[in-house]
Design a protein around this motif. Structure first.
Motif, PDB file in Angstrom:
ATOM      1  N   VAL A 178       0.866  -1.192   0.000  1.00 38.18           N
ATOM      2  CA  VAL A 178       0.000   0.000   0.000  1.00 38.18           C
ATOM      3  C   VAL A 178       0.893   1.229   0.000  1.00 38.18           C
ATOM      4  N   ILE A 179       0.696   2.090  -0.986  1.00 39.96           N
ATOM      5  CA  ILE A 179       1.416   3.372  -0.994  1.00 39.96           C
ATOM      6  C   ILE A 179       0.464   4.430  -0.449  1.00 39.96           C
ATOM      7  N   GLY A 180       0.916   5.175   0.565  1.00 43.14           N
ATOM      8  CA  GLY A 180       0.073   6.210   1.160  1.00 43.14           C
ATOM      9  C   GLY A 180      -0.352   5.829   2.562  1.00 43.14           C
ATOM     10  N   THR A 181      -0.490   6.850   3.405  1.00 36.72           N
ATOM     11  CA  THR A 181      -0.891   6.629   4.796  1.00 36.72           C
ATOM     12  C   THR A 181      -1.896   7.696   5.242  1.00 36.72           C
ATOM     13  N   GLY A 182      -2.718   8.177   4.288  1.00 35.61           N
ATOM     14  CA  GLY A 182      -3.728   9.185   4.606  1.00 35.61           C
ATOM     15  C   GLY A 182      -5.006   8.528   5.129  1.00 35.61           C
ATOM     16  N   SER A 183      -6.100   9.296   5.105  1.00 36.25           N
ATOM     17  CA  SER A 183      -7.388   8.815   5.649  1.00 36.25           C
ATOM     18  C   SER A 183      -7.818   7.522   4.980  1.00 36.25           C
ATOM     19  N   THR A 184      -7.629   7.450   3.668  1.00 33.46           N
ATOM     20  CA  THR A 184      -8.061   6.258   2.949  1.00 33.46           C
ATOM     21  C   THR A 184      -7.233   5.054   3.379  1.00 33.46           C
ATOM     22  N   VAL A 201       3.367  -1.534   4.033  1.00 34.11           N
ATOM     23  CA  VAL A 201       2.810  -0.177   3.949  1.00 34.11           C
ATOM     24  C   VAL A 201       3.966   0.793   3.719  1.00 34.11           C
ATOM     25  N   PHE A 202       3.923   1.497   2.592  1.00 28.93           N
ATOM     26  CA  PHE A 202       4.971   2.461   2.264  1.00 28.93           C
ATOM     27  C   PHE A 202       4.536   3.832   2.765  1.00 28.93           C
ATOM     28  N   GLN A 203       5.220   4.319   3.787  1.00 25.62           N
ATOM     29  CA  GLN A 203       4.841   5.587   4.409  1.00 25.62           C
ATOM     30  C   GLN A 203       5.838   6.681   4.031  1.00 25.62           C
ATOM     31  N   LEU A 308       6.063  -1.922   8.058  1.00 26.33           N
ATOM     32  CA  LEU A 308       6.016  -0.490   7.744  1.00 26.33           C
ATOM     33  C   LEU A 308       7.353  -0.125   7.110  1.00 26.33           C
ATOM     34  N   VAL A 309       7.301   0.463   5.917  1.00 33.26           N
ATOM     35  CA  VAL A 309       8.534   0.845   5.231  1.00 33.26           C
ATOM     36  C   VAL A 309       8.561   2.367   5.138  1.00 33.26           C
ATOM     37  N   LEU A 334      -0.403  -4.050  -5.848  1.00 30.47           N
ATOM     38  CA  LEU A 334       0.084  -2.747  -5.398  1.00 30.47           C
ATOM     39  C   LEU A 334      -1.111  -1.794  -5.321  1.00 30.47           C
ATOM     40  N   VAL A 335      -1.426  -1.370  -4.112  1.00 27.39           N
ATOM     41  CA  VAL A 335      -2.580  -0.488  -3.899  1.00 27.39           C
ATOM     42  C   VAL A 335      -2.072   0.945  -3.727  1.00 27.39           C
ATOM     43  N   CYS A 336      -2.572   1.844  -4.538  1.00 21.64           N
ATOM     44  CA  CYS A 336      -2.200   3.254  -4.405  1.00 21.64           C
ATOM     45  C   CYS A 336      -3.327   3.990  -3.687  1.00 21.64           C
ATOM     46  N   ALA A 337      -3.102   4.271  -2.412  1.00 14.30           N
ATOM     47  CA  ALA A 337      -4.066   5.071  -1.644  1.00 14.30           C
ATOM     48  C   ALA A 337      -3.501   6.486  -1.610  1.00 14.30           C
ATOM     49  N   THR A 338      -3.294   7.020  -2.799  1.00 10.07           N
ATOM     50  CA  THR A 338      -2.523   8.257  -2.956  1.00 10.07           C
ATOM     51  C   THR A 338      -3.403   9.471  -3.232  1.00 10.07           C
ATOM     52  N   GLY A 339      -4.693   9.347  -2.965  1.00 13.95           N
ATOM     53  CA  GLY A 339      -5.548  10.525  -2.964  1.00 13.95           C
ATOM     54  C   GLY A 339      -6.027  10.969  -4.325  1.00 13.95           C
ATOM     55  N   PHE A 340      -6.304  12.261  -4.396  1.00 13.08           N
ATOM     56  CA  PHE A 340      -7.027  12.806  -5.546  1.00 13.08           C
ATOM     57  C   PHE A 340      -6.317  14.041  -6.087  1.00 13.08           C
ATOM     58  N   ASP A 341      -6.518  14.263  -7.361  1.00 14.88           N
ATOM     59  CA  ASP A 341      -5.972  15.455  -7.982  1.00 14.88           C
ATOM     60  C   ASP A 341      -6.959  16.595  -7.755  1.00 14.88           C
TER      61      ASP A 341
END
Ligand code: NAP
Length: 485
Positions: A178-184, A201-203, A308-309, A334-341
């Motif tokens: 998982v890339i990202g550690t935001g709300s999602t 989890v890639f933080q 946690l990486v 590979l899950v991108c929880a990288t938000g929105f533009d």
């Protein structure tokens, strides 16, 4: 669904919560000549899009429904996405909005025809529609953002964005990143940890996490929720609690001290390992990025199958992710929880106003409007959740309601006054935005990178004040703010 060209009094773009609010108020006002055009195959907006495991609302459910449609069916204080989607679907039925829905169609162009005083639209299937009023509720968080990481496309496993989830992708026993550690991500990581063989989890940034004081709603709660005075009291209670939370963004307040302490306490209680705790400790001021409310996120990192990486990601290769230390993290998914533009809203739609001006050009240095609703040069256009209407502390539906009511008030005033259109005065927009930006200067949100800010640093997403201030600002349609034709 109408197959051909058509004319309406109001065209609403987007069948999410905003479309639901506007449609409901239009029908209640006796208006039937409107369409709600939606690119997805069903209503729901963000809840249609965000179907990742664990998705739920992060404000208490009694405040996550419209004031005119309390929901006695919530099964938890923080409802899960399928429950919210069910509420939305039910409301589209109950409010009689289904006949107005045009699903599976995207608008590609909206152009204001000055001579006819009408908005003219083109859809992706080549139809031509027109309407006197255009309500644009495309959703500020609707364009998934993929991370700009070298080699992302080369990944040989399955690549998913959290906002475009595919239930058919097998997860059990697999190596998931998982890339990202935001709300999602904070919602997504706990359920993935239960299913993955190995979860990495890639933080890039450790976020502030506060406890989510969730609980199931039992039969008594649901019975009380059917009694209007009780439902109203519970809603009012949460409204005031969350408004108090707004103070948490201001330095030196009791709210801020309490929230910081709650975050630290949670981290200490849930992460006994000092080295891991250090990695998960946020290094930016609380509130500068969206605060995460989760009581099940930190404990996940104690599971033997979760890593946690915190090394930067160097690149993605077909086998997985390579971090800056040269290590390969092999992955199947590979899950991108990288938000929105959010820096270029409405990018899939060309909106053309008076004298050929185009909204995307006007917004090149960051979107702006008057109270997020009307834009100078674009008559009879009403934005829902437009620029600077986001909230980091309460239910966005409170803002949507105020905007929908304002749009209807404006439409009624124009009809009553015999006007063809109203165009916001440029000086009104300028003064509003100068005051807004001056107020935002030095605020907590200026301290970090987030979707609240444009690439040039301007805060274009958030309203800095309390909800009551925002709602009061839209309580009246003032003809003096507009050039009338
Ligand atoms: P987000 O807050 O923008 O978080 C994106 C995450 O991806 C951040 O941790 C970011 O790291 C990371 N990231 C982005 N690009 C990266 C890259 N190239 N390499 C490594 N990491 C990268 O997105 P989100 O979590 O989807 O949340 C967006 C908003 O949606 C929230 O703020 C909230 O308003 C809303 N939301 C609401 C709910 C709800 O319950 N109502 C649920 C989920 C989301 P950095 O922090 O370092 O940039």
């Amino acid at each position: 669904m109408p197959a051909g060209d058509a004319s309406y009094e109001v065209l609403v773009l987007g069948a999410g919560m905003s479309g639901l609010a506007v449609g409901t108020l239009l029908r209640r006002a006796g208006e039937r000549r409107f369409a709600i055009v939606e690119k997805s195959a069903g209503p729901g907006g963000t809840w249609w899009d965000n179907r990742y495991p664990g998705a739920h609302v992060d404000v208490p459910s009694p405040l996550y429904c419209f004031s005119w449609a309390p929901n006695p069916h919530w099964t938890r204080r923080f409802a899960a996405a399928p429950e919210i989607q069910a509420y939305v679907e039910r409301q589209y039925d109950v409010q009689g909005l289904r006949p107005h829905l045009q699903l599976g169609h995207a608008l590609t162009e909206a152009r204001f025809d000055e001579a006819a005083a009408r908005w003219r639209f083109t859809t992706d299937d080549g139809r031509r529609l027109d309407a006197r009023f255009f309500v644009c509720s495309a959703g500020p968080l609707s364009q998934p953002r993929w991370p700009a990481i070298e080699g992302l496309e080369s990944f040989a496993g399955t690549r998913l964005h959290s906002a475009r989830w595919d239930d058919k992708v097998p997860l059990d026993g697999r190596r998931i990143g998982v890339i990202g550690t935001g709300s999602t991500a904070a919602q997504l990581v706990p359920p993935l940890a239960q299913r993955a063989g190995q979860l990495t989890v890639f933080q890039r940034t450790a976020h502030w996490v506060l406890p989510r004081i969730d609980r199931p709603y039992g039969a008594l709660d649901r019975t009380l929720a059917r009694l209007p005075p009780c439902a109203a009291a519970v809603r009012a209670f949460w409204y005031h609690v969350l408004e108090w939370g707004r103070r948490g963004f201001d330095e030196g307040t009791l709210a801020r001290r309490s929230m910081r302490a709650a975050g630290r306490r949670l981290l200490h209680a849930q992460v006994p390992d000092p080295a891991l705790r250090e990695q998960l400790t946020p290094r930016y001021p609380l509130g500068c990025k969206r605060i995460i409310y989760a009581s099940d996120y930190y404990p996940v990192f104690a599971q033997p199958n979760v890593a946690l990486v915190t090394e930067d990601i160097a690149r993605v290769v077909p086998e997985g992710v390579i971090t800056a230390d040269g290590r390969l993290h092999p992955l199947d998914v590979l899950v991108c929880a990288t938000g929105f533009d959010t820096s270029a809203p409405l990018q899939s739609l060309r909106v053309q106003g008076l004298q050929g001006r185009v909204l995307a050009d006007d917004w090149r240095d960051g979107a702006q409007a008057w109270r997020g609703v009307t834009v100078s040069g674009y008559p009879n256009l009403f934005l829902m959740l437009g620029p600077n209407t986001g909230t980091g502390h309460t239910s966005t539906l409170l803002y949507i309601e105020a905007q929908a009511r304002y749009a209807l008030r404006a439409m009624a005033a124009l009809r009553a006054g015999g006007h063809r259109w109203a165009d916001l005065k440029p000086e009104v927009q300028r003064a509003h935005n100068e005051a807004l930006q001056a107020r935002l200067q030095g605020s907590v949100w200026t301290h970090c990178r987030s979707w609240y800010r444009h690439d040039n640093g301007r805060i274009t997403a958030l309203f800095p004040g309390f909800t009551r201030e925002y709602v009061r600002g839209l309580a009246r349609w003032n003809p003096a703010d507009y050039l009338l034709a």
